[in-house]
Design an enzyme around this catalytic site. Structure first.
Site, PDB file in Angstrom:
ATOM      1  N   GLY A 238       5.829   6.092  12.602  1.00  0.00           N
ATOM      2  CA  GLY A 238       5.791   4.630  12.536  1.00  0.00           C
ATOM      3  C   GLY A 238       6.929   4.029  13.352  1.00  0.00           C
TER       4      GLY A 238
ATOM      5  NE  ARG B 131      10.553   8.826  11.579  1.00  0.00           N
ATOM      6  CZ  ARG B 131       9.718   8.082  10.850  1.00  0.00           C
ATOM      7  NH1 ARG B 131       8.435   8.358  10.819  1.00  0.00           N
ATOM      8  NH2 ARG B 131      10.164   7.085  10.134  1.00  0.00           N
TER       9      ARG B 131
ATOM     10  NE  ARG C 289       2.774  -6.635  21.417  1.00  0.00           N
ATOM     11  CZ  ARG C 289       2.649  -7.722  20.640  1.00  0.00           C
ATOM     12  NH1 ARG C 289       3.239  -7.795  19.501  1.00  0.00           N
ATOM     13  NH2 ARG C 289       1.871  -8.717  21.035  1.00  0.00           N
TER      14      ARG C 289
ATOM     15  NE  ARG D 216       1.746   7.646   8.406  1.00  0.00           N
ATOM     16  CZ  ARG D 216       2.957   7.090   8.475  1.00  0.00           C
ATOM     17  NH1 ARG D 216       3.538   6.869   9.640  1.00  0.00           N
ATOM     18  NH2 ARG D 216       3.612   6.749   7.374  1.00  0.00           N
TER      19      ARG D 216
ATOM     20  CB  SER E  61       9.302   7.953   5.704  1.00  0.00           C
ATOM     21  OG  SER E  61       9.058   6.573   5.908  1.00  0.00           O
TER      22      SER E  61
ATOM     23  CG  ASP F  55      11.634   5.594  -1.133  1.00  0.00           C
ATOM     24  OD1 ASP F  55      11.569   5.302   0.077  1.00  0.00           O
ATOM     25  OD2 ASP F  55      10.757   5.297  -1.958  1.00  0.00           O
TER      26      ASP F  55
ATOM     27  NE  ARG G  54      16.000   7.735   4.180  1.00  0.00           N
ATOM     28  CZ  ARG G  54      15.674   6.513   3.870  1.00  0.00           C
ATOM     29  NH1 ARG G  54      15.072   5.766   4.757  1.00  0.00           N
ATOM     30  NH2 ARG G  54      15.946   6.031   2.701  1.00  0.00           N
TER      31      ARG G  54
HETATM   32  O1  LIG Z   1       8.365   6.031   8.401  1.00  0.00           O
HETATM   33  P1  LIG Z   1       7.048   5.437   8.815  1.00  0.00           P
HETATM   34  O2  LIG Z   1       6.245   6.364   9.662  1.00  0.00           O
HETATM   35  O3  LIG Z   1       7.175   4.061   9.455  1.00  0.00           O
HETATM   36  O4  LIG Z   1       6.198   5.255   7.459  1.00  0.00           O
HETATM   37  C1  LIG Z   1       6.576   4.503   6.308  1.00  0.00           C
HETATM   38  O5  LIG Z   1       7.711   3.670   6.506  1.00  0.00           O
HETATM   39  C2  LIG Z   1       7.318   2.295   6.701  1.00  0.00           C
HETATM   40  C3  LIG Z   1       7.887   1.456   5.585  1.00  0.00           C
HETATM   41  O6  LIG Z   1       9.262   1.516   5.559  1.00  0.00           O
HETATM   42  C4  LIG Z   1       5.797   2.285   6.692  1.00  0.00           C
HETATM   43  O7  LIG Z   1       5.338   2.357   8.016  1.00  0.00           O
HETATM   44  C5  LIG Z   1       5.495   3.530   5.886  1.00  0.00           C
HETATM   45  O8  LIG Z   1       4.210   4.062   6.054  1.00  0.00           O
HETATM   46  O1  LIG Z   2       8.384   3.800  -0.749  1.00  0.00           O
HETATM   47  C1  LIG Z   2       8.015   3.963   0.411  1.00  0.00           C
HETATM   48  C2  LIG Z   2       8.729   4.781   1.305  1.00  0.00           C
HETATM   49  C3  LIG Z   2       8.288   4.899   2.569  1.00  0.00           C
HETATM   50  N1  LIG Z   2       7.196   4.227   2.934  1.00  0.00           N
HETATM   51  C4  LIG Z   2       6.498   3.446   2.091  1.00  0.00           C
HETATM   52  O2  LIG Z   2       5.508   2.839   2.475  1.00  0.00           O
HETATM   53  N2  LIG Z   2       6.936   3.339   0.843  1.00  0.00           N
END
Ligand SMILES: O=P(O)(O)O[C@H]1O[C@H](CO)[C@@H](O)[C@H]1O
Ligand SMILES: O=c1cc[nH]c(=O)[nH]1
Length: 234
Positions: free
Chosen positions: A20, A24, A43, A87, A90, A204, A217
């Site tokens: 996301g 990263r 972007r 994908r 997190s 988390d 992380r």
């Molecule tokens: O770490 P990424 O890949 O962005 O994924 C998680 O983190 C974001 C939220 O903080 C949302 O995109 C969620 O799906």
């Molecule tokens: O709590 C969380 C942590 C990472 N991404 C999420 O969408 N939720």
């Protein structure tokens, strides 16, 4: 070039990792790929192509949430011919046996998004990951001695949600973790007849409130990234 990706047609590999966070993507390109070339900055959503163990692999940030990942996966598949999408994200743990830093292979993705219901004329669709990628990812993790959880995740349209009943419901139905993109990735990939898988690191825990530090992380994200890259080359 597509609307949101500034690459030439041949600059993106058939296999791609999708974090996301665009930073990263940069981290993966700089630390895991050889000869990585930046192909997109539109972007600030960085995309790179390089090689891993001799195989051409790309990595592209997708942004957060279903609308954003839907745009990138649609353009990657339909305008750049991408065939394997993994994908690397997190997530927030839901079940008690899921600990922070654990890695999850998402078999299915339930959701509170109405996007699929609209597309399916009010019916429910069950977005599922590619069995072939799931099997490979599981076996690559086992070879490295990494324990992974395999099961259903929940793709939410909201990050901040204070409804206590929701967590109980997800818990009762054995949802392992919450994130924000997988349901769309699996649905778009299924329709296009390409392979997709979400590999997630628990950053988390929604119930216990445990969190990882930034350094932790990064290290556990490395495990998820290695599983994804090994899956692509095997
Ligand atoms: O770490 P990424 O890949 O962005 O994924 C998680 O983190 C974001 C939220 O903080 C949302 O995109 C969620 O799906
Ligand atoms: O709590 C969380 C942590 C990472 N991404 C999420 O969408 N939720």
């Amino acid at each position: 070039m597509s609307v949101h990706i500034g690459a030439k047609e041949t600059e993106i590999a058939e296999s791609i990792l999708l974090p996301g966070d665009p930073l990263r993507a940069k981290y993966i390109a700089e630390n895991f790929l050889e000869g990585a070339m930046l192909y997109n900055e539109v972007r600030g959503m960085y995309g790179y192509t390089g090689t891993y163990k001799g195989k051409r692999v790309s990595v592209q940030g997708t942004g957060m949430g279903i609308p954003s990942i839907s745009i990138y996966t649609h353009e990657l598949i339909h305008q750049y011919g991408v065939k394997q999408l993994i994908r690397v994200g997190s997530c927030g743990g839901v079940q008690q046996n899921i600990k922070i830093r654990d890695v999850i292979l998402a078999m299915t993705a339930s959701t509170d998004s109405s996007v699929n219901r609209l597309g399916f004329k009010g019916m429910d669709y069950a977005p599922a990951g590619s069995f072939e990628l799931l099997q490979k990812a599981y076996s690559e993790a086992a070879k490295k001695g990494m324990d992974v959880h395999v099961g259903g995740v929940f793709t939410s349209d909201t990050f901040y949600n204070d409804d206590p009943d929701r967590i109980k419901l997800l818990n009762d139905y054995r949802i392992l973790a919450i994130e924000m993109e997988t349901s769309a990735l699996y649905t778009i990939a299924a329709k296009a007849k390409v392979q997709a898988l979400s590999i997630l690191t628990v950053s988390d825990h929604i119930v216990t409130g445990e969190e990882t530090s930034a350094a932790e992380r990064q290290n556990t994200f490395n495990e998820m990234i290695e599983i994804a890259l090994e899956t692509v080359v095997h």
